[in-house]
Design an enzyme around this catalytic site. Structure first.
Site, PDB file in Angstrom:
ATOM      1  N   LYS A 271       0.856  -1.171   0.079  1.00 13.51           N
ATOM      2  CA  LYS A 271      -0.031   0.040   0.055  1.00 13.51           C
ATOM      3  C   LYS A 271       0.929   1.243  -0.033  1.00 13.51           C
ATOM      4  CE  LYS A 271      -4.319   1.415   1.915  1.00 13.51           C
ATOM      5  NZ  LYS A 271      -5.654   0.923   2.751  1.00 13.51           N
ATOM      6  N   GLU A 362     -20.177  -4.037   9.127  1.00 20.29           N
ATOM      7  CA  GLU A 362     -21.072  -3.136   9.965  1.00 20.29           C
ATOM      8  C   GLU A 362     -22.211  -4.286  10.548  1.00 20.29           C
ATOM      9  OE1 GLU A 362     -19.800  -2.596   7.153  1.00 20.29           O
ATOM     10  OE2 GLU A 362     -18.758  -0.647   7.673  1.00 20.29           O
ATOM     11  N   ARG A 390     -25.768  -0.481   5.936  1.00 21.43           N
ATOM     12  CA  ARG A 390     -25.813  -1.734   5.805  1.00 21.43           C
ATOM     13  C   ARG A 390     -26.428  -2.600   7.046  1.00 21.43           C
ATOM     14  NH1 ARG A 390     -21.087  -3.846   2.912  1.00 21.43           N
ATOM     15  NH2 ARG A 390     -21.403  -2.938   0.917  1.00 21.43           N
TER      16      ARG A 390
HETATM   17  C1  LIG Z   1     -19.001  -1.088   4.050  1.00 24.95           C
HETATM   18  C2  LIG Z   1     -18.129   0.102   4.283  1.00 24.95           C
HETATM   19  N1  LIG Z   1     -17.421   0.234   5.342  1.00 24.95           N
HETATM   20  C3  LIG Z   1     -16.188   0.964   5.490  1.00 24.95           C
HETATM   21  C4  LIG Z   1     -15.759   1.481   4.672  1.00 24.95           C
HETATM   22  C5  LIG Z   1     -14.646   2.459   4.707  1.00 24.95           C
HETATM   23  N2  LIG Z   1     -13.186   2.030   4.057  1.00 24.95           N
HETATM   24  C6  LIG Z   1     -12.944   2.521   2.861  1.00 24.95           C
HETATM   25  S1  LIG Z   1     -11.599   1.750   2.341  1.00 24.95           S
HETATM   26  C7  LIG Z   1     -11.509   0.751   3.585  1.00 24.95           C
HETATM   27  C8  LIG Z   1     -10.409  -0.222   3.798  1.00 24.95           C
HETATM   28  C9  LIG Z   1     -10.508  -1.242   2.691  1.00 24.95           C
HETATM   29  O1  LIG Z   1      -9.401  -2.168   2.769  1.00 24.95           O
HETATM   30  P1  LIG Z   1      -9.111  -3.228   1.612  1.00 24.95           P
HETATM   31  O2  LIG Z   1     -10.237  -3.618   1.097  1.00 24.95           O
HETATM   32  O3  LIG Z   1      -8.090  -4.210   2.530  1.00 24.95           O
HETATM   33  O4  LIG Z   1      -8.434  -2.062   0.391  1.00 24.95           O
HETATM   34  P2  LIG Z   1      -6.833  -1.198   0.812  1.00 24.95           P
HETATM   35  O5  LIG Z   1      -7.475   0.117   0.951  1.00 24.95           O
HETATM   36  O6  LIG Z   1      -6.090  -1.849   1.751  1.00 24.95           O
HETATM   37  O7  LIG Z   1      -6.327  -1.338  -0.624  1.00 24.95           O
HETATM   38  C10 LIG Z   1     -12.581   1.069   4.279  1.00 24.95           C
HETATM   39  C11 LIG Z   1     -12.851   0.425   5.898  1.00 24.95           C
HETATM   40  C12 LIG Z   1     -16.440   1.384   3.390  1.00 24.95           C
HETATM   41  N3  LIG Z   1     -15.806   1.908   2.202  1.00 24.95           N
HETATM   42  N4  LIG Z   1     -17.496   0.595   3.076  1.00 24.95           N
END
Ligand SMILES: Cc1ncc(C[n+]2csc(CCOP(=O)(O)OP(=O)(O)O)c2C)c(N)n1
Length: 594
Positions: A271, A362, A390
């Site tokens: 990342k 959630e 959600r």
């Molecule tokens: C339902 C939901 N909950 C929380 C979020 C907030 N959120 C956005 S990106 C993220 C982390 C995503 O992690 P990952 O899927 O591993 O992708 P990365 O950012 O590490 O590439 C979160 C918690 C969201 N977009 N959707």
């Protein structure tokens, strides 16, 4: 650049292409703010996808979509990319209305696998190309993702799932799936044998030799990974693949493309790749405001750090939680992968055994909190309004029906600005108000938020406290006294009090006397409304099902029955007649009609 241009770049120049794309992402995010670290990590993966597949005939779905900046740049939006997240500019998330290369709307985690399975099932019946879903390791832990994984192999024969594993959500990824992915990566013997087989495979350009390699890979895997979750669920596991090695990526994608079964490719990326500050601290660089690249690289802050920054609503909530937990050891916090965003970092540090991060789950967060409450704890579930959508089923069934004292801290309620229509928190009032016994509070200032939390923790039934993004005014600075010749009564919900005061002042300059009534108690609403003046409601929420509709206001101001796009809050308010000037002039018109 279009996908065909990406295909025609000679192999020797691909590293240069990746560098240019990274540079464009970095410069645009530095100017406009945005999601930096995730998109820097997927540049090579994007190039490999575009060289292997033929979108838009082949569908590529990005889960969440915050990692799709390179995809936007290389599918014809490179020049426009400088308008990223600006009003009428490029959206920060995939949107088919913006480009046919964006296969599906994204913004909430966990939807890509289910949507891709649906698209593949339609393709099986109606014809069409490959379907590929790219999902992060943290979004993979979401219930909807796991439900889709459980079903996809029986619903379609061909589907490609790419797990982009950087071991991070916004903070460190949590839970058993994260541990399982980590175990595969650290399985030294499997990876050594697999790498040897792969070196052999890369050299095999002829199909029959590649199929021999696949056979070897299958044997290796069935020996070391025979009980892997993915294989058990009917997906062929390919990986781990170095997500910054274009050759390795291309050969894995080719393997998946040729297979007649669902395939899951486990891609490992860094990342923040290519930008040292983000590689060092991907959490801080997950989503950022505008910044100066040179200062960031030297470690000097580009921000003016004189004085203490004003407290945001999330900060005020976080402080109030620490205070409450010091007084009562039953108080605990539950978050769904949003520790920092919800202001609970300090709480997590001081009370690690009363802080629960369940990952991007959630629904589970809410029912887990219901379990805590049922057994005597005092849980506060902190979730952004948009993601709380959600878990409405769980709030109704698992919390409200049992009248459990769970407190919901509904952060980012209302318009959030540049993140746009997937992220605005406009529906919580309409969704929560009808639930039996649920109280809905909208504090108008920091002091009220602290008071609301303290009283909610003493309540014996569920309470939701909604507050917006941004800085919280310390005190309600509003002149509440009613004037005898009052022509307009403005009921201002929560954070809208300041705006209502401006409307009042604008009306006063035209000799129209108005009164502002701050509304914290959205439900139950115990104000006796006399109809001796024009009744106006202002709320930072959807009008349909909102507060104003519920009290039958003569004029209701809020967000309309349509998806509100991205831009600054001011721009969006002006566009929808929801700024102080527009509200005042609509009121003047209404009075003139009377
Ligand atoms: C339902 C939901 N909950 C929380 C979020 C907030 N959120 C956005 S990106 C993220 C982390 C995503 O992690 P990952 O899927 O591993 O992708 P990365 O950012 O590490 O590439 C979160 C918690 C969201 N977009 N959707």
């Amino acid at each position: 650049m279009m996908p065909d241009d990406v295909k025609s770049v000679p192999e020797a120049q691909l590293a240069g292409l990746a560098e240019n794309v990274r540079d464009k992402i970095l410069r645009s995010v530095a100017k406009n703010g945005g999601h930096l670290a995730a998109s820097l990590g997927t540049v090579e993966l994007t190039i490999a996808l575009l060289r292997t597949f033929d979108p838009p005939k082949d569908k590529v779905l990005w889960d969440v979509g915050h990692q799709a900046y390179a995809w936007k740049i290389l599918t014809g939006r490179g020049d426009a990319f400088e308008t990223l997240r600006k009003h009428n500019g490029i959206s920060g998330f995939p949107n088919p209305a913006e480009s046919s290369y964006d296969a599906f709307v994204a913004g909430h985690a966990g939807s890509a696998l289910a949507a891709a399975t649906g698209m593949a099932a339609a393709r099986d019946r109606l014809g069409g190309g490959h379907v590929v879903a790219v999902i992060g390791d943290a979004s993979l832990t979401n219930g909807e993702s796991l439900e889709a994984l459980n079903n996809c192999a029986s619903l379609t024969d061909r589907l490609i799932v790419i797990v982009n594993d950087n071991a991070m959500a916004i903070s460190k990824n949590v839970g058993g799936i994260a541990r399982m992915l980590g175990r595969i990566l650290s399985n030294v013997r499997y990876n050594r044998v697999k790498a040897a087989a792969e070196r052999m495979g890369h050299r095999m350009r002829l199909t029959f030799l590649r199929s021999l390699y696949h056979h070897v890979e299958q044997v290796v895997k069935s020996f070391w990974l025979k009980n892997s979750l993915f294989e058990t669920l009917g997906l062929r596991y390919v990986g781990p693949v170095d997500g910054h090695d274009l050759k390795a990526l291309s050969s894995a994608l080719l393997v998946a493309k040729e297979d007649k079964r669902p395939v899951l490719i486990h891609v490992v990326t860094t990342k923040g790749k290519g930008f040292a500050p983000a590689e060092r601290n991907p959490t801080a660089w997950h989503g950022v405001g505008p910044f100066d690249v040179a200062s960031a690289l030297t470690g000097a802050s580009s921000k003016d750090e004189s004085g203490t920054p004003p407290k945001t609503w999330s900060d005020v909530f976080g402080d109030a939680m620490v205070e409450a937990a010091r007084k009562d050891d039953r108080v605990c916090a539950v978050v769904a992968a949003m520790k920092d965003g919800t202001g609970l970092a300090e709480f997590a540090k001081e009370f690690p055994d009363r802080f629960f991060d369940v990952g991007i789950c959630e629904e589970m967060a809410v029912t887990f909190a219901a379990g805590l409450a049922k057994s005597g704890m005092k849980p506060v579930v902190a979730i952004y309004s948009t993601f709380l959508q959600r878990s409405i089923g769980q709030i109704q069934h698992d919390v409200c029906l049992q009248k459990l004292p769970v407190v919901f801290a509904v952060d980012r309620a209302g318009c959030v600005g540049a993140d746009g229509f997937t992220h605005h928190g406009m529906y919580d009032i309409a969704l929560l108000k009808p639930l039996a016994g649920m109280k809905v509070l909208a504090p108008t200032c920091a002091d009220e938020l602290k008071g609301a939390l303290a009283s909610a923790l003493l309540d014996s039934s569920p309470v939701a406290i909604r507050y917006p993004r941004g800085v919280a005014p310390q005190k309600k600075d509003v002149e509440c006294s009613a004037s005898p010749d009052c022509k307009v009564r403005i009921l201002a919900v929560g954070d809208q009090v300041g705006k209502a005061q401006k409307v009042k002042d604008l009306l006063a300059s035209g000799a129209i006397a108005a009164e502002v009534v701050p509304v914290m108690n959205v439900k139950p609403f115990d104000f006796r409304i006399s109809r001796d003046a024009l009744l106006v409601s202002i709320e930072n929420a959807a009008l349909c099902g909102g507060f104003g509709e519920g009290i039958g206001a003569d004029l209701k101001f809020g967000w309309p029955d349509e998806a509100v796009c991205h831009g600054t809050v001011d721009e969006l308010e002006r566009e929808h007649g929801f700024d102080a000037q527009s509200i005042a002039s609509t009121i003047r018109q209404k009075l003139a009609e009377k």
